[in-house]
Write a protein that holds these residues in place. Structure first.
Motif, mmCIF file in Angstrom:
data_model
loop_
_atom_site.group_PDB
_atom_site.id
_atom_site.type_symbol
_atom_site.label_atom_id
_atom_site.label_comp_id
_atom_site.label_asym_id
_atom_site.label_seq_id
_atom_site.Cartn_x
_atom_site.Cartn_y
_atom_site.Cartn_z
ATOM 1 N N THR A 274 -3.068 28.231 111.013
ATOM 2 C CA THR A 274 -4.459 28.323 110.556
ATOM 3 C C THR A 274 -5.423 28.116 111.718
ATOM 4 O O THR A 274 -6.399 28.871 111.879
ATOM 5 C CB THR A 274 -4.742 27.293 109.449
ATOM 6 O OG1 THR A 274 -3.853 27.527 108.352
ATOM 7 C CG2 THR A 274 -6.172 27.395 108.960
ATOM 8 N N VAL A 275 -5.154 27.096 112.532
ATOM 9 C CA VAL A 275 -5.983 26.869 113.721
ATOM 10 C C VAL A 275 -5.891 28.068 114.654
ATOM 11 O O VAL A 275 -6.901 28.531 115.204
ATOM 12 C CB VAL A 275 -5.542 25.582 114.455
ATOM 13 C CG1 VAL A 275 -6.341 25.403 115.748
ATOM 14 C CG2 VAL A 275 -5.711 24.362 113.565
ATOM 15 N N ASP A 278 -7.960 30.952 113.375
ATOM 16 C CA ASP A 278 -9.393 30.675 113.548
ATOM 17 C C ASP A 278 -9.820 30.844 115.005
ATOM 18 O O ASP A 278 -10.928 31.322 115.292
ATOM 19 C CB ASP A 278 -9.717 29.261 113.066
ATOM 20 C CG ASP A 278 -9.648 29.118 111.545
ATOM 21 O OD1 ASP A 278 -9.639 30.157 110.853
ATOM 22 O OD2 ASP A 278 -9.575 27.968 111.062
ATOM 23 N N ASP A 281 -10.141 34.583 115.773
ATOM 24 C CA ASP A 281 -11.400 35.092 115.208
ATOM 25 C C ASP A 281 -12.589 34.672 116.067
ATOM 26 O O ASP A 281 -13.521 35.462 116.293
ATOM 27 C CB ASP A 281 -11.589 34.573 113.777
ATOM 28 C CG ASP A 281 -10.615 35.198 112.786
ATOM 29 O OD1 ASP A 281 -10.020 36.245 113.116
ATOM 30 O OD2 ASP A 281 -10.437 34.620 111.692
ATOM 31 N N GLU A 282 -12.552 33.437 116.547
ATOM 32 C CA GLU A 282 -13.659 32.941 117.368
ATOM 33 C C GLU A 282 -13.730 33.694 118.691
ATOM 34 O O GLU A 282 -14.825 34.065 119.147
ATOM 35 C CB GLU A 282 -13.485 31.440 117.619
ATOM 36 C CG GLU A 282 -14.623 30.829 118.443
ATOM 37 C CD GLU A 282 -14.375 29.374 118.781
ATOM 38 O OE1 GLU A 282 -15.147 28.520 118.308
ATOM 39 O OE2 GLU A 282 -13.410 29.097 119.524
ATOM 40 N N LEU A 290 -14.637 25.985 118.767
ATOM 41 C CA LEU A 290 -13.321 25.533 118.321
ATOM 42 C C LEU A 290 -12.340 25.483 119.481
ATOM 43 O O LEU A 290 -11.513 24.572 119.555
ATOM 44 C CB LEU A 290 -12.787 26.449 117.218
ATOM 45 C CG LEU A 290 -11.401 26.082 116.660
ATOM 46 C CD1 LEU A 290 -11.394 24.668 116.071
ATOM 47 C CD2 LEU A 290 -10.944 27.103 115.622
ATOM 48 N N SER A 353 -10.535 19.927 114.640
ATOM 49 C CA SER A 353 -11.837 19.758 113.989
ATOM 50 C C SER A 353 -12.440 18.391 114.279
ATOM 51 O O SER A 353 -13.659 18.223 114.176
ATOM 52 C CB SER A 353 -11.704 19.951 112.471
ATOM 53 O OG SER A 353 -10.967 18.899 111.872
#
Length: 428
Positions: A274-275, A278, A281-282, A290, A353
């Motif tokens: 999941t990280v 993300d 995508d970033e 992130l 996070s």
């Protein structure tokens, strides 16, 4: 009156064997048995007080050199007497001032291009769809970056250092945690081989300084060129030997530790899809928040260095309810504080996070040490890790895995993933 925290009563030899055989688990067990602060007696460090409380750590890092200063038994033994690791007091402060300008924000921005170039070049050699350890790759990236940005090496000198330095640093890393022999034991021993390589290194650096002095230094952006131009307040310049020691120091501080952290980043991200998603995508969106938090969390969750410390110079050093006598080492257990539930909730969970839009407290998050001896290349290493990770995520797809986490493996100074940060990638 001297008052020391409790600790094991076994001999220095027994404690040394225990520390070497289980460096991480052993420290954690002693903390659970004796508390946040305890006393050990181990080879190289000798009698030492181990800290893991942020209040005590702040007291240590903010103390002046008249109270605590450089550890006598440290990397300075292999990096040379002119290294920042070997200097203390006013001489350390004086030398450090000369090394600050190469690592300012404007200079770091210029170095980003070199980091990306070296990463792209290395990625071209990565196999597609089959497992391989990334640590050798990250070691090559960080070495090539330092040769270009710090040493300013080209041609014959670049090629020679590319062969010599990995062997010199690898052997020196292991020798840094064992005593220096008091007699000449010959060139066939590890120390003899190390000093032979060090002499070869000094010859190459002498040639690089000759080249720099004959060039237009204002047109060069490497650290060696800046050190050749630099002057102390009294107008004196660094000696050639001191420059050689300092370049080796910057290599030792920014090569292996950065490379192992990058290998841990790959190891961690493959186990946290999941990280990873993300982050991709970033990157595609041109962001970095992130990713910057991920670099911080990798260093917290998998610190490449176990301890950082000082030596008591005053008659006694008061810290908390303890009074530590002159000559004792005071060591900060980095993993102990990074794994403290009271400081980082769910500390064994990899969770970037926790650092999103939050600056780490430098008395609780301490992969670079702290105080006036904090790693001078911290900003450079952070920039380098950020750029390498960005380039990997942009140009390659990291394939997630459900395999167990890789175990820790000591490389002398740095702790690396046991399988080298095993990766499977595909082109994007």
């Amino acid at each position: 009156m001297v008052t020391l925290p409790p600790g094991p009563s076994a001999s220095r030899f027994i404690q040394g064997v225990y520390a070497l055989s289980m460096p991480r688990r052993g420290m954690d067990r002693m903390r659970r048995r004796y508390g946040d602060t305890f006393t050990v007696n181990i080879p190289v460090f000798g009698r030492a007080v181990v800290l893991s409380d942020p209040v005590d750590i702040k007291r240590l890092f903010t103390a002046g050199p008249d109270e605590v200063d450089n550890l006598e038994q440290n990397l300075g033994r292999v990096l040379g007497p002119g290294s920042l690791f070997a200097l203390a007091g006013e001489e350390h402060k004086r030398r450090r001032r000369l090394l600050v300008p190469p690592f300012n924000g404007k200079r770091l921005a210029a170095y980003e291009r070199i980091v990306e170039e070296e990463t792209v070049r290395e990625l071209a050699s990565w196999p597609t769809g089959e497992p391989f350890p990334v640590l050798p790759s990250t070691m090559r990236i960080t070495l090539n970056v330092i040769l270009r940005t710090v040493f300013g090496a080209q041609g014959r000198e670049y090629d020679q250092l590319l062969v010599l330095l990995p062997k010199l640093i690898s052997l020196g890393s292991h020798l840094s945690v064992v005593p220096v022999p008091k007699i000449d034991v010959g060139g066939w021993t590890p120390w003899g081989r190390f000093w032979s390589m060090r002499r070869a290194y000094d010859v190459i650096i002498d040639r690089l300084i000759d080249i720099a002095e004959k060039s237009d230094l204002d047109e060069r952006g490497d650290v060696l060129a800046m050190l050749v131009q630099s002057r102390y307040e009294d107008g004196d310049q660094m000696s050639r030997t001191d420059i050689a020691d300092q370049l080796l120091t910057l290599l030792a501080a920014g090569h292996e530790t950065t490379a192992t952290t990058l290998a841990w980043a790959v190891e961690r991200l493959r186990r946290h899809p999941t990280v990873l998603a993300d982050l991709v995508d970033e990157v595609d969106a041109g962001g970095k928040t992130l990713r910057e938090a991920t670099v911080l969390e990798v260093q917290r969750n998998r610190p490449s260095i176990d301890v950082v410390g000082r030596q008591v110079k005053a008659e006694r050093f008061e810290i908390g309810r303890w009074s530590v006598p002159r000559g004792y080492s005071i060591v900060v257990g980095i993993s102990l504080i990074h794994d403290d539930e009271a400081i980082f909730p769910n500390p064994h969970t990899f969770d970037p996070s926790r650092f999103v839009n939050a600056r780490p407290d430098l008395y609780r998050w301490i992969p670079f040490g702290g105080g006036n001896r904090r790693c001078i290349g911290a900003a450079f290493a952070t920039m380098e890790m950020n750029v390498v990770l960005r380039t990997i995520l942009r140009d390659r797809t990291l394939v997630p895995t459900s395999e167990p986490a890789e175990r820790w493996r000591s490389r002398g100074i740095a702790n690396a993933p046991g399988r080298g940060g095993l990766a499977v990638v595909r082109p994007r």
